[in-house]
Design an enzyme around this catalytic site. Structure first.
Site: not given
Ligand code: C5P
Length: 404
Positions: A213, A292, A332
């Site tokens: 993020n 991958k 928070f």
């Protein structure tokens, strides 16, 4: 922020190649609002001129105890009485030895001896060759100067002007500035052990891709710095961010939420204050592919399954030490709307005494922010300001709650 406004610093220079850093330091002090009076020894003038230091400080340099500019001809008294602090940078091995013996045969050493011990702190930034620094005579002198009340700052390690590598380099100008700012900060968290989580987490999908993020980590890093300046021992568990570690803070780099939980739980037993600022990913891919993931030509994207991450704050808040009040937990909340209601609900859900709300999209990556402090009694706003200023206000507020 003018972090040194109204402070008058006497900046002393003694002989050493590190004098070139004193020019930068002088500029940085002035930029932070301090007035700077430079005092130079004769040896320092072999390395940098008073002209440069006068231009950067905006004040004529003093270098003689016989300076007739002072009407009472007592520069050593006048200069030391005006100072909020005397910082000697660079401080040579010879000057350290001189201070130790209370010698006073030049203006700078005379002024240090004449300073009022209880009012004018003396900070020394040593700079010398590694053998000189390691010599028992220097180490003995440093220990005695500390016992005499001087603050002897750390030296850095690395390549030296002489070509050798080791301890004894003077700190960089920016590090000295941070040290001075920290020196003047009230020690409201002295004796506390603070644990901070900061930044985003990164949840791997395969070896080259992941979910993360936009948290920059700036708020958490600013809080870690402010806590350290307030005299606490600080551990900072940081997700993947490229920010510099605040001076004096011990950093533990982690990547995923699970790593962050492990690091946090390992550090929690010695913490007295936990501040969870990290934007922890709520979910992680159920499995991370070993190789991958390739397109298979079918046009079908791979199906990703997610599992919930552990809630680090709630886990720590449920520890017996947190329940008993030995470990004060602060959470928070980054919300996009209804800050007060959401923050209050989150505080109760996470079972923490204090929750700090902010509007996520308005803070991620920004240098400033606004905070809403929510506790059992109600809410208090910290108006929009730099994250640095807010971190200091928040630390002062928490210190009051801890009774410090
Ligand atoms: O539930 P939410 O993510 O909004 O809660 C935010 C607070 O909880 C922050 O203090 C954050 O650091 C903490 N948190 C955590 N572990 C999680 C999720 C959030 O510590 N998995």
């Amino acid at each position: 922020m003018n972090e040194l406004s109204a402070k008058h610093i006497v900046l002393g220079l003694t002989g050493g190649v590190a004098c070139f850093k004193a020019a930068e330091l002088c500029r940085a002090l002035v930029k932070e609002g301090a007035t700077v009076q430079v005092v130079m020894t004769a040896a320092s003038q072999q390395f940098i001129t008073p002209v440069t230091m006068q231009a950067l400080s905006g004040r004529a340099v003093y270098d003689s105890q016989w300076d007739a500019r002072e009407s009472n001809n007592m520069a050593h008294i006048n200069l030391s009485r005006e100072a909020d602090a005397i910082l000697i940078a660079p401080c040579s091995a010879d000057f350290i030895a001189k201070l130790l013996h209370g010698r006073a045969d030049d203006l700078l050493s005379l002024m240090c001896l004449a300073r009022p011990l209880d009012k004018v702190p003396l900070l020394l930034a040593p700079a010398m060759n590694r053998e000189m620094w390691a010599h028992p005579a220097t180490q003995r002198n440093v220990a005695q100067l500390r016992a005499d009340g001087a603050t002897v700052l750390d030296v850095a390690s690395g390549e030296q002007a002489c070509g050798e590598t080791g301890d004894g380099r003077m700190l960089e100008a920016d590090e000295l500035l941070q040290e001075l700012i920290a020196f003047f900060s009230p020690k409201s968290l002295a004796g506390q052990h603070v644990l901070v989580t900061a930044g985003p987490t990164y949840e791997a999908i395969d070896p080259v891709r992941g979910v993360t993020n936009l948290s920059s980590g700036k708020m958490g890093f600013a809080i870690a710095r402010a806590a350290c300046e307030a005299g606490a021992t600080v551990d900072l568990v940081a997700g993947p961010v490229a920010l510099a570690t605040p001076r004096g803070v011990t950093r533990h780099d982690v990547r995923s939420a699970c790593d962050m939980l492990d690091a946090t739980l390992a550090l929690a037993p010695s913490a007295t204050l936990f501040i969870a600022t990290a934007a922890v990913a709520d979910w992680r891919p159920a499995a991370s592919a070993e190789h991958k993931i390739k397109k298979d030509g079918s046009g079908q994207p791979p199906e990703l399954r997610f599992v919930e991450n552990p809630d680090i704050l709630a886990t720590v808040a449920a520890l017996p030490r947190a329940q008993s009040g030995e470990l004060f937990c602060v959470g928070f909340a980054a919300e996009s709307q209804d800050l007060l209601a959401n923050a209050q609900a989150k505080r109760e859900r996470k079972k923490v005494p204090l929750l700090v709300g902010n509007i996520g999209p308005a803070t991620f990556g920004q240098d400033d922010n606004a905070l809403l402090l929510v506790d059992a009694q109600g809410a208090k706003e910290l108006a929009r300001a730099s994250k640095r200023a807010l971190a200091r206000q928040l630390i002062a507020d928490i210190a009051r709650r801890l009774g410090n």
